[in-house]
Design an enzyme around this catalytic site. Sequence first.
Site, short mmCIF file in Angstrom:
data_model
loop_
_atom_site.label_atom_id
_atom_site.label_comp_id
_atom_site.label_asym_id
_atom_site.label_seq_id
_atom_site.Cartn_x
_atom_site.Cartn_y
_atom_site.Cartn_z
N SER A 32 3.60 -2.26 10.22
CA SER A 32 5.04 -2.32 10.45
C SER A 32 5.66 -3.67 10.10
O SER A 32 6.55 -4.16 10.80
CB SER A 32 5.37 -1.93 11.90
N ASN A 81 0.87 -1.18 0.00
CA ASN A 81 0.00 0.00 0.00
C ASN A 81 0.91 1.23 0.00
O ASN A 81 1.49 1.56 1.03
CB ASN A 81 -0.90 -0.02 1.25
N GLU A 136 -5.33 -5.01 10.37
CA GLU A 136 -4.30 -3.99 10.58
C GLU A 136 -4.59 -3.26 11.89
O GLU A 136 -5.39 -2.32 11.91
CB GLU A 136 -4.30 -2.98 9.43
N GLU A 161 -6.87 4.55 7.78
CA GLU A 161 -6.63 5.98 7.51
C GLU A 161 -7.85 6.61 6.84
O GLU A 161 -8.15 7.77 7.07
CB GLU A 161 -5.37 6.14 6.66
N GLY A 211 2.57 2.23 10.78
CA GLY A 211 3.51 3.33 10.65
C GLY A 211 4.19 3.71 11.95
O GLY A 211 4.85 4.75 12.05
N GLY A 215 2.97 -1.21 4.20
CA GLY A 215 2.98 0.23 3.96
C GLY A 215 4.39 0.71 3.65
O GLY A 215 4.91 0.55 2.55
N GLY A 216 5.04 1.31 4.65
CA GLY A 216 6.35 1.94 4.47
C GLY A 216 7.36 1.08 3.72
O GLY A 216 8.05 1.55 2.81
#
Length: 255
Positions: free
Chosen positions: A218, A14, A172, A102, A178, A239-240
């Site tokens: 994470s 993502n 999640e 989010e 994050g 994500g990141g």
Amino acid sequence: MATPKEMRRLVAGNWKMNLDLQAGSDLAKACVDALGSQNIPVVFCAPAIHLHALSGIVNGASNVHVGGQDISSHESGAHTGEISGMQLKSVGCSYVIVGHSERRADHGESGELLAAKVSQALANGLTPIYCFGETLEQREAGDEQKVVALQLQEGLAHLDVEAMNKVVLAYEPVWAIGTGKTASPAQAQAIHKFIRLWLDARFGESTASTTSILYGGSVKPTNANELFNQPDIDGGLIGGASLKPADFVSIVNAY
Ligand code: 13P
């Protein structure tokens, strides 16, 4: 013969609201090149404005797909700024994230709205990746199962078995997104098991044993293997770490 868990495997990135078109194209190319031909389906959930270009880049790569990060709950018409399922499909998407925390938080997306988005995805031949998970406050109060059951109920209970068999789930926990704080493999497995039991109770044993349940929050190259080895964790929504080709590829290869 592949085991049920092998059949459920999936790793999705993502990208959220990151990268311009050039950087996104470079990232997708680097991942496709490094992944080569592999058995695990991989999805790039990119900003909507990049999806058409990315479809061209992944075209022909084995098991690599493109997905949106959101979908309108409406079919078409006067909904300025929204993107429909038909439009996502027409630029080559096969997946779409629905109900990311989010979007729930920033846009107040309700259960009712998300149920309509899931239906729009399915009606347009897209696989919804339905996201849910508790906040830190809810976990500290010991309410994580209650929250997860409610979010599953709100977004998915309206589906019949055939429709549910086309949905991917992504647990999640909001406190792990994050933040660098990952749910421990045991914590994540406990909730994933609970989710599978919920599926069994609502949709039956066959749906419960074939539905992919991803973990997100994470995930990194250093913890992916242990998470993915849990019996009810079928992959990740990343994500990141999905923004760095080497990290994303090494997470996929953690299987
Ligand atoms: P991080 O991997 O950056 O924690 O994000 C997880 C996520 O929200 C994926 O949808």
